[in-house]
Design an enzyme around this catalytic site. Structure first.
Site, PDB file in Angstrom:
ATOM      1  N   SER A   1       0.825  -1.208   0.000  1.00  0.00           N
ATOM      2  CA  SER A   1       0.000   0.000   0.000  1.00  0.00           C
ATOM      3  C   SER A   1       0.857   1.254   0.000  1.00  0.00           C
ATOM      4  CB  SER A   1      -0.921  -0.004   1.209  1.00  0.00           C
ATOM      5  OG  SER A   1      -0.175  -0.195   2.379  1.00  0.00           O
TER       6      SER A   1
ATOM      7  N   GLU B   1      -4.678  -0.339  -8.638  1.00  0.00           N
ATOM      8  CA  GLU B   1      -3.723   0.745  -8.871  1.00  0.00           C
ATOM      9  C   GLU B   1      -2.417   0.062  -9.308  1.00  0.00           C
ATOM     10  OE1 GLU B   1      -2.554   2.993  -5.334  1.00  0.00           O
ATOM     11  OE2 GLU B   1      -2.545   4.828  -6.521  1.00  0.00           O
TER      12      GLU B   1
ATOM     13  N   ASN C   1      -3.437   6.261  -1.689  1.00  0.00           N
ATOM     14  CA  ASN C   1      -3.221   6.573  -0.275  1.00  0.00           C
ATOM     15  C   ASN C   1      -2.678   7.976  -0.041  1.00  0.00           C
ATOM     16  OD1 ASN C   1      -4.277   4.333   1.057  1.00  0.00           O
ATOM     17  ND2 ASN C   1      -2.513   3.098   0.427  1.00  0.00           N
TER      18      ASN C   1
HETATM   19  N1  3HC Z   1     -15.824 -10.300  -0.386  1.00  0.00           N
HETATM   20  C1  3HC Z   1     -15.207  -9.869   0.723  1.00  0.00           C
HETATM   21  N2  3HC Z   1     -15.738  -8.968   1.584  1.00  0.00           N
HETATM   22  C2  3HC Z   1     -16.917  -8.458   1.282  1.00  0.00           C
HETATM   23  C3  3HC Z   1     -17.629  -8.853   0.131  1.00  0.00           C
HETATM   24  C4  3HC Z   1     -17.029  -9.833  -0.705  1.00  0.00           C
HETATM   25  N3  3HC Z   1     -17.615 -10.311  -1.811  1.00  0.00           N
HETATM   26  N4  3HC Z   1     -18.770  -8.159   0.083  1.00  0.00           N
HETATM   27  C5  3HC Z   1     -18.800  -7.381   1.163  1.00  0.00           C
HETATM   28  N5  3HC Z   1     -17.682  -7.543   1.929  1.00  0.00           N
HETATM   29  C6  3HC Z   1     -17.425  -6.922   3.219  1.00  0.00           C
HETATM   30  C7  3HC Z   1     -16.983  -6.323   4.443  1.00  0.00           C
HETATM   31  O1  3HC Z   1     -15.858  -6.682   5.047  1.00  0.00           O
HETATM   32  C8  3HC Z   1     -18.158  -6.487   5.449  1.00  0.00           C
HETATM   33  O2  3HC Z   1     -17.894  -7.647   6.214  1.00  0.00           O
HETATM   34  P1  3HC Z   1     -18.837  -8.467   7.237  1.00  0.00           P
HETATM   35  O3  3HC Z   1     -20.187  -8.654   6.598  1.00  0.00           O
HETATM   36  O4  3HC Z   1     -18.127  -9.757   7.347  1.00  0.00           O
HETATM   37  O5  3HC Z   1     -18.868  -7.676   8.511  1.00  0.00           O
HETATM   38  C9  3HC Z   1     -19.217  -6.517   4.480  1.00  0.00           C
HETATM   39  O6  3HC Z   1     -18.556  -6.068   3.320  1.00  0.00           O
HETATM   40  C10 3HC Z   1     -20.434  -5.695   4.628  1.00  0.00           C
HETATM   41  O7  3HC Z   1     -21.199  -6.347   3.723  1.00  0.00           O
HETATM   42  P2  3HC Z   1     -22.432  -5.685   3.067  1.00  0.00           P
HETATM   43  O8  3HC Z   1     -22.891  -6.680   2.069  1.00  0.00           O
HETATM   44  O9  3HC Z   1     -23.359  -5.226   4.141  1.00  0.00           O
HETATM   45  O10 3HC Z   1     -21.786  -4.395   2.444  1.00  0.00           O
HETATM   46  P3  3HC Z   1     -22.018  -3.717   1.083  1.00  0.00           P
HETATM   47  O11 3HC Z   1     -22.093  -4.736   0.025  1.00  0.00           O
HETATM   48  O12 3HC Z   1     -23.104  -2.745   1.225  1.00  0.00           O
HETATM   49  O13 3HC Z   1     -20.645  -2.877   0.912  1.00  0.00           O
HETATM   50  C11 3HC Z   1     -18.374  -2.286   1.030  1.00  0.00           C
HETATM   51  C12 3HC Z   1     -19.510  -3.127   1.648  1.00  0.00           C
HETATM   52  C13 3HC Z   1     -18.132  -2.767  -0.399  1.00  0.00           C
HETATM   53  C14 3HC Z   1     -17.150  -2.597   1.880  1.00  0.00           C
HETATM   54  C15 3HC Z   1     -18.745  -0.752   1.004  1.00  0.00           C
HETATM   55  O14 3HC Z   1     -19.089  -0.337   2.294  1.00  0.00           O
HETATM   56  C16 3HC Z   1     -17.594   0.111   0.514  1.00  0.00           C
HETATM   57  O15 3HC Z   1     -17.400   0.269  -0.670  1.00  0.00           O
HETATM   58  N6  3HC Z   1     -16.812   0.690   1.459  1.00  0.00           N
HETATM   59  C17 3HC Z   1     -15.621   1.465   1.118  1.00  0.00           C
HETATM   60  C18 3HC Z   1     -14.486   0.502   0.863  1.00  0.00           C
HETATM   61  C19 3HC Z   1     -13.216   1.207   0.479  1.00  0.00           C
HETATM   62  O16 3HC Z   1     -13.118   2.433   0.410  1.00  0.00           O
HETATM   63  N7  3HC Z   1     -12.181   0.409   0.242  1.00  0.00           N
HETATM   64  C20 3HC Z   1     -10.857   0.932  -0.033  1.00  0.00           C
HETATM   65  C21 3HC Z   1     -10.108   0.972   1.241  1.00  0.00           C
HETATM   66  S1  3HC Z   1      -8.491   1.634   0.984  1.00  0.00           S
HETATM   67  C22 3HC Z   1      -7.562   0.334   0.505  1.00  0.00           C
HETATM   68  O17 3HC Z   1      -7.993  -0.798   0.445  1.00  0.00           O
HETATM   69  C23 3HC Z   1      -6.132   0.654   0.174  1.00  0.00           C
HETATM   70  C24 3HC Z   1      -5.190   0.214   1.261  1.00  0.00           C
HETATM   71  O18 3HC Z   1      -3.891   0.402   0.777  1.00  0.00           O
HETATM   72  C25 3HC Z   1      -5.344   0.974   2.560  1.00  0.00           C
END
Ligand code: 3HC
Length: 282
Positions: A119, A152, A190
């Protein structure tokens, strides 16, 4: 042509990357230090595939086919010996990645592409640890990997055009939208995301708003799927802190200084979702 893929590190990012390759018909071997970690990763992939079946994104048969495309190994040398592409997703510590890239340089065919899901660690520096640094590239997947569209793609200072083009094409084959950037601290994702998260934590620290109000403003006002405080917990507060340190040191600019509240949270072991408590309770 890329056919055989090895993913090193079976944590959240590694198992998500293996999942995506397998779902798109690549044969993928997932490598980690113990069978226990690999079994846990396979069960996470299976659970995440079930979630996709339940949401009608894939069929039950696609789930079966996907799982058949994944094998696991605790033997790095044999797992990567005939790989076309190796993606490392081990912990974000440069000493660990340096050691791994040194081994990959010896164990992999000399034309295998070596990618890192880092990252924030410099791709150019990781490339300096291998023979043929022109084959090293960043493939930065976003969490949760099976859901987020972006890869990315980070070109190190010596990454060849051919390798960059191959990886861009591969990204499309994976059903993602690859976007290429150059290798500078935090890349693009980031460099922009972490200062926003840091600013949100400063606003909380200064009492400008509650965590709920800060998150609601960004969710409802800017159509972000998660507010920045909730997102920080999701990414991991230790990960946010380490990326901010890379930005702070890399640019030598005080505007990237991590908020003292974030530092305190990490020192207290409150790391977000993965530790059961961060700014929110899980
Ligand atoms: N596979 C894995 N995890 C999944 C998934 C899948 N197919 N579908 C959803 N998730 C996960 C989450 O971890 C969470 O886990 P839990 O249910 O076990 O607690 C779950 O999403 C929530 O599920 P929902 O079905 O209720 O959620 P949604 O489908 O509405 O959306 C989301 C979840 C896609 C995570 C949405 O909230 C989102 O887009 N959030 C922003 C995510 C984001 O910005 N990611 C980038 C982070 S930065 C990064 O990764 C870079 C690094 O370098 C820091």
């Amino acid at each position: 042509m890329i056919q055989k893929v090895a993913v090193i590190g079976a944590g959240t990012m590694g198992n998500g990357i293996a999942h995506v390759f397998a779902q798109h018909h690549f044969s993928v071997v997932l490598v980690d230090l113990s069978k226990g970690l690999l079994d846990q990763a396979l069960s996470t992939i299976s659970k995440n595939l079930d979630r996709m079946v339940a949401k009608d994104r894939i069929s039950a048969q696609q789930k079966v086919d996907t799982l058949l495309n994944v094998t696991t190994s605790t033997n790095l040398q044999s797992a990567v010996a005939d790989s076309d592409l190796v993606i490392e997703a081990v912990s974000e510590k440069e000493s660990i990645k340096k050691d791994l890239f040194g081994k990959l340089s010896v164990f992999c065919p000399s034309n295998a592409i070596l990618a890192s899901n880092t990252s924030s660690i410099s791709i150019t520096r990781l490339a300096s640890y291998v023979d043929h640094p022109e084959r090293v590239i960043g493939m930065h997947f976003m969490n949760p990997v099976p859901v987020m569209k972006l890869i990315e793609v980070i070109r190190g200072h010596r990454t060849s055009d051919e390798v960059a083009e191959n990886i861009m094409e591969l990204g499309v084959q994976l059903g993602k939208e690859p976007v290429v950037v150059n290798d500078y601290p935090g890349f693009i994702s980031n460099r922009i995301l972490m200062p926003m998260i840091n600013e949100a934590i400063y606003a909380l620290h200064e009492g400008v708003g509650t965590k709920e109000s800060i998150d609601a403003i960004m969710r409802l006002g800017m159509a972000h799927p998660m507010g920045p405080i909730e997102l920080a917990d999701f990414v991991g507060l230790d990960v946010c802190l380490s990326i901010l340190k890379v930005l702070y040191e890399g640019f030598g600019n005080p505007r990237y200084a991590p908020c003292p509240l974030l530092v305190n949270m990490v020192n207290a072991g409150l790391l977000g979702r993965k530790s059961g408590k961060g700014f929110y309770q899980y």
